[in-house]
Enzyme design. Structure first.
Site, PDB file in Angstrom:
ATOM      1  N   ARG A 140       0.880  -1.363   0.062  1.00  0.00           N
ATOM      2  CA  ARG A 140       0.138   0.139   0.057  1.00  0.00           C
ATOM      3  C   ARG A 140       0.998   1.317   0.001  1.00  0.00           C
ATOM      4  O   ARG A 140       1.232   1.989  -1.018  1.00  0.00           O
ATOM      5  CB  ARG A 140      -0.936  -0.161   1.282  1.00  0.00           C
ATOM      6  N   HIS A 169      -0.566  -4.419   5.523  1.00  0.00           N
ATOM      7  CA  HIS A 169      -0.252  -3.457   6.195  1.00  0.00           C
ATOM      8  C   HIS A 169       0.835  -3.623   7.272  1.00  0.00           C
ATOM      9  O   HIS A 169       0.630  -4.713   7.833  1.00  0.00           O
ATOM     10  CB  HIS A 169      -1.664  -2.755   6.706  1.00  0.00           C
ATOM     11  N   CYS A 263      -6.477  -1.819  13.592  1.00  0.00           N
ATOM     12  CA  CYS A 263      -7.053  -0.869  12.295  1.00  0.00           C
ATOM     13  C   CYS A 263      -8.426  -0.161  12.782  1.00  0.00           C
ATOM     14  O   CYS A 263      -8.548   0.874  12.019  1.00  0.00           O
ATOM     15  CB  CYS A 263      -7.496  -2.179  11.613  1.00  0.00           C
TER      16      CYS A 263
HETATM   17  N1  ARG Z   1     -10.580  -3.686   3.998  1.00  0.00           N
HETATM   18  C1  ARG Z   1      -9.317  -2.816   4.547  1.00  0.00           C
HETATM   19  C2  ARG Z   1      -8.241  -2.737   3.532  1.00  0.00           C
HETATM   20  O1  ARG Z   1      -7.982  -3.608   2.885  1.00  0.00           O
HETATM   21  C3  ARG Z   1      -8.953  -3.168   5.868  1.00  0.00           C
HETATM   22  C4  ARG Z   1      -8.020  -2.115   6.437  1.00  0.00           C
HETATM   23  C5  ARG Z   1      -7.436  -2.681   7.729  1.00  0.00           C
HETATM   24  N2  ARG Z   1      -6.626  -1.400   8.231  1.00  0.00           N
HETATM   25  C6  ARG Z   1      -5.494  -1.753   9.006  1.00  0.00           C
HETATM   26  N3  ARG Z   1      -4.911  -0.510   9.469  1.00  0.00           N
HETATM   27  N4  ARG Z   1      -4.662  -2.722   8.713  1.00  0.00           N
HETATM   28  O2  ARG Z   1      -8.069  -1.389   3.243  1.00  0.00           O
END
Ligand code: ARG
Length: 270
Positions: A140, A169, A263
């Site tokens: 990401r 993440h 999250c």
């Molecule tokens: N469905 C979300 C995504 O893929 C989940 C995010 C989870 N957040 C995190 N801080 N790991 O972006």
């Protein structure tokens, strides 16, 4: 190991999962054909908020917006250090509108918000340790954003490469216990990044694959209490050995979206 670990009161920002659903797939946990139990999700989320407040933490909430099912994952909206807010720019177009709603909340709360120029998913990938920022990349947040974060805060940023799509993440693979230590799952990182973590934190608490798959690394610590997924049993036992108090909080419904305790939690550091 200190005799008694001292908790520090935190301020958290959260967003109720009123519109939570799995409507698209942007990580391997997400299957849009899988039904989310909205009532259960709301109950689980409310118990997290109660547990935070019972432990003396302040919890602020932001109004959820229809059509943004992942907005419950407040951690991704920003990283706040020294009262300065570095906002988000999501990788997935589906999540991009979330940034503006969080920005509006921060502005109303008296903060100005820096808008990143490249993809950057807040505390999902940017983890403040008390001394520097550990910064994830690979899925990401971009390296370009790491550079921007360092320039913005003037704190050192240490780039770490994530290699396993299940731990897309940084906050799914690592969390900060206190000013001195972290817990993490080594296999989620590239060999070089693993070495960096081992040098910085020779006494880190290491998690197993099962702990990581149970979202045990998506935990929040106040320096003493560790709010952690109940299935991460081996990790909880290790934390106890290290003098921490694991506080199990089950957010299993959110795992269907690839999310957990951290999250759902944005920390506002004054
Ligand atoms: N469905 C979300 C995504 O893929 C989940 C995010 C989870 N957040 C995190 N801080 N790991 O972006």
């Amino acid at each position: 190991m200190p005799d008694i670990r001292v908790p520090r009161r935190r301020r958290f920002l959260v967003c109720e999962p009123r519109h939570f659903a799995v409507q698209y797939a942007i990580n391997p946990w997400m299957h849009p054909d899988l039904q989310v139990d909205v009532d259960l999700a709301r109950d689980q989320w409310q118990s997290l908020i109660h547990v935070y407040r019972d432990h003396g933490h302040t919890v602020d909430t932001l109004e959820p917006v229809p059509g943004l099912p992942d907005m419950v994952f407040a951690a991704n909206s920003a990283v706040v250090v020294d009262g300065r807010v570095f906002g988000s720019l999501f990788h997935a177009p589906e999540r991009r509108p979330e940034s503006l709603h969080y920005e509006t909340w921060f502005k109303a709360a008296g903060y100005s918000v820096h808008r990143p120029e490249s993809v950057c998913e807040g505390e999902g990938d940017l983890v403040w340790t008390g001394r520097y920022v550990l910064a994830g990349t690979g899925f990401r947040t971009t390296r370009e954003a790491h550079r921007e974060v360092q320039e913005f805060f003037g704190h050192p940023v240490i780039s770490l490469t994530l290699v396993d799509p299940y731990f897309y993440h940084l906050d799914t693979a690592l969390f900060v216990l206190d000013d001195d230590n972290i817990a993490y799952y080594p296999e989620a990182f590239s060999p070089g990044s693993r070495e960096v973590l081992a040098r910085l934190y020779p006494d880190a608490v290491l998690a197993t694959h099962d702990d990581a798959m149970a979202f045990g690394l998506n935990s929040v610590s106040d320096g003493r209490h560790v709010f952690i997924a109940p299935k991460a049993e081996a990790l909880a036992a290790r934390l106890t050995e290290h003098g921490y108090d694991p506080v199990p909080v089950d957010l299993s419904e959110f795992q269907k979206a690839g999310g957990g305790i951290k999250c759902c939690t944005q920390e506002i550091r004054p």
